[in-house]
Design an enzyme around this catalytic site. Structure first.
Site, mmCIF file in Angstrom:
data_model
loop_
_atom_site.group_PDB
_atom_site.id
_atom_site.type_symbol
_atom_site.label_atom_id
_atom_site.label_comp_id
_atom_site.label_asym_id
_atom_site.label_seq_id
_atom_site.Cartn_x
_atom_site.Cartn_y
_atom_site.Cartn_z
ATOM 1 N N SER A 156 0.853 -1.187 0.000
ATOM 2 C CA SER A 156 0.000 0.000 0.000
ATOM 3 C C SER A 156 0.889 1.238 0.000
ATOM 4 C CB SER A 156 -0.869 0.010 1.259
ATOM 5 O OG SER A 156 -1.455 1.284 1.438
ATOM 6 N N TYR A 169 -0.951 -0.370 10.215
ATOM 7 C CA TYR A 169 -1.184 -0.855 8.850
ATOM 8 C C TYR A 169 -0.010 -0.503 7.922
ATOM 9 C CZ TYR A 169 -3.563 -1.139 4.274
ATOM 10 O OH TYR A 169 -3.907 -1.418 2.977
ATOM 11 N N ALA A 171 3.059 0.238 8.683
ATOM 12 C CA ALA A 171 4.291 -0.470 9.062
ATOM 13 C C ALA A 171 4.219 -1.931 8.622
ATOM 14 C CB ALA A 171 4.506 -0.378 10.569
ATOM 15 N N LYS A 173 2.590 -3.080 6.019
ATOM 16 C CA LYS A 173 2.804 -3.105 4.569
ATOM 17 C C LYS A 173 4.277 -2.826 4.249
ATOM 18 C CE LYS A 173 -1.434 -3.836 2.937
ATOM 19 N NZ LYS A 173 -1.790 -5.147 2.340
#
Ligand SMILES: NC(=O)c1ccc[n+]([C@@H]2O[C@H](COP(=O)([O-])OP(=O)(O)OC[C@H]3O[C@@H](n4cnc5c(N)ncnc54)[C@H](OP(=O)(O)O)[C@@H]3O)[C@@H](O)[C@H]2O)c1
Lengths: 263, 73
Positions: A156, A169, A171, A173
């Site tokens: 992302s 989230y 971190a 990804k």
């Protein structure tokens, strides 16, 4: 059925045969669904994972070649440790796999003051451990088609955007992107390519959920920051099909950011 | 761990199609490469609580030598 939103260029660049079996998780919704449908339309056999059999069957009904759209419901957060064995069982059922696109995911926006272990663990499970355990099963020499096989992770833009609220989230990804680069080197000698996509906000239930974390003013600002508007699942699927196909045979260890000019 | 279970475990770690035999020279196992050795070290620590060094593994000549290093006792 031809989807007019998918560019003709991607169609001519990326082509598959039914011997190209591509496992796509998260195929019941959003980005994973668009990837599963496009690869199927471009000639691949799609093995479609998701939790909801109903939604997977609906995608199958919409597919260009339903006889080559295989529905395999499974909750990836249950019995996660045995995901490599699940991949093995799919190989036994359908034959050796040539592509893996783990797209299952969940949105989670958590500022530091709300950081808690259970939420963080769940987020790392679905975004890091699940795709890596699927990759482990896929990379097993006995399960993949050998030279030309390809893994495409769904990261992302949150991994590099460093926005408030994304310390869990984003971190996770980011961890996935590091693993992707490592695996490109580990699996290069096996001639398995490993790449990732890093989309900005895409119009899917998850994208909508993310926008709901913002108040009206922040949402307006966010939308205005996308000169080409928010992404459509098909925008991501076009690049995904290309990277999974033989047309991208010289590309590995790369992340493609797709964000309509946001960052 | 008994020898047969060890051989099955090792076959999975090395991702070999063929079953392994103790007398098989590692040089004849095409899957036995540096990454496989790294995986066997990780397996030794996780499954058998043995902290082996790569130099120790390198001394193994046959599949049975790996069993002696990891799976016995
Ligand atoms: N949308 C965005 O703005 C955006 C941006 C960047 C990256 N991404 C990434 O792109 C990927 C797909 O996102 P999306 O927007 O397409 O999401 P989505 O439309 O909300 O779909 C999520 C998918 O993941 C599946 N899933 C979730 N938890 C699962 C579990 N425990 N087991 C099995 N399947 C599970 C869902 O299955 P069911 O519906 O069957 O439950 C669904 O198919 C995610 O990895 C996400 O992080 C999305």
């Amino acid at each position: 059925m031809i989807c007019m939103r998918c560019s003709a260029q991607a169609e001519s660049l990326a082509a598959f045969t039914r011997e190209n079996r591509i496992l796509v998780t998260g195929a019941s919704s959003g980005i994973g669904r668009a990837i599963a449908l496009l690869c199927n339309r471009l000639g691949a056999t799609t093995i479609a994972g998701g939790r909801s059999r109903e939604k997977l069957e609906a995608a199958k009904a919409e597919s260009a070649a339903p006889e080559h759209f295989c529905v395999e419901p499974r909750d990836l957060l249950e019995d996660t440790e045995n995901l490599p064995l699940w991949v093995k069982s799919l190989r036994e059922k359908y034959g050796r796999l040539s592509g893996l696109a783990p797209c299952a995911g969940e949105a989670s926006v958590v500022p530091l003051r709300e950081y808690d272990l259970a939420t963080a663990r769940r987020c790392y499970d679905i975004n890091v451990h699940v795709p890596l355990l699927l990759a482990r099963g896929f990379a097993d020499r006995r399960n993949n088609a050998g030279a030309g096989a390809s893994i495409l992770f769904m990261a992302s833009a949150a991994a590099t955007a460093d926005e408030p609220g994304l310390c869990v989230y984003g971190a996770a990804k980011g961890a996935l992107l590091t693993a992707m680069r490592v695996l490109a080197k580990e699996l290069g000698p096996q001639r398995i390519r490993v790449n990732a996509l890093a989309p900005g906000i895409v119009r899917t239930p998850m994208g909508e959920a993310f926008l709901h974390f913002l108040d009206d003013e922040a949402r307006e600002k966010e939308l205005a920051a996308y000169p080409f508007g928010l992404g459509e699942p098909e925008d991501v699927a076009n690049m995904a099909a290309f990277l999974l196909s033989a047309a991208a045979k010289w590309i590995t260890g790369q992340v493609v950011v797709m964000d309509g000019g946001r960052y | 761990m008994d020898e047969n279970s060890f051989l099955t475990l090792l076959q999975d770690t090395l991702q070999c199609e063929e079953a392994l035999r103790p007398e098989l020279p590692l040089a004849d196992v095409p899957e036995w490469d540096s990454l496989a050795a790294m995986a066997v070290l990780a397996l030794g620590s996780r499954r058998f609580g043995r902290k082996l060094k790569l130099t120790q593994l390198r001394k193994a000549v046959t599949v049975g030598d790996l069993y002696a290093l990891l799976g016995t006792g």
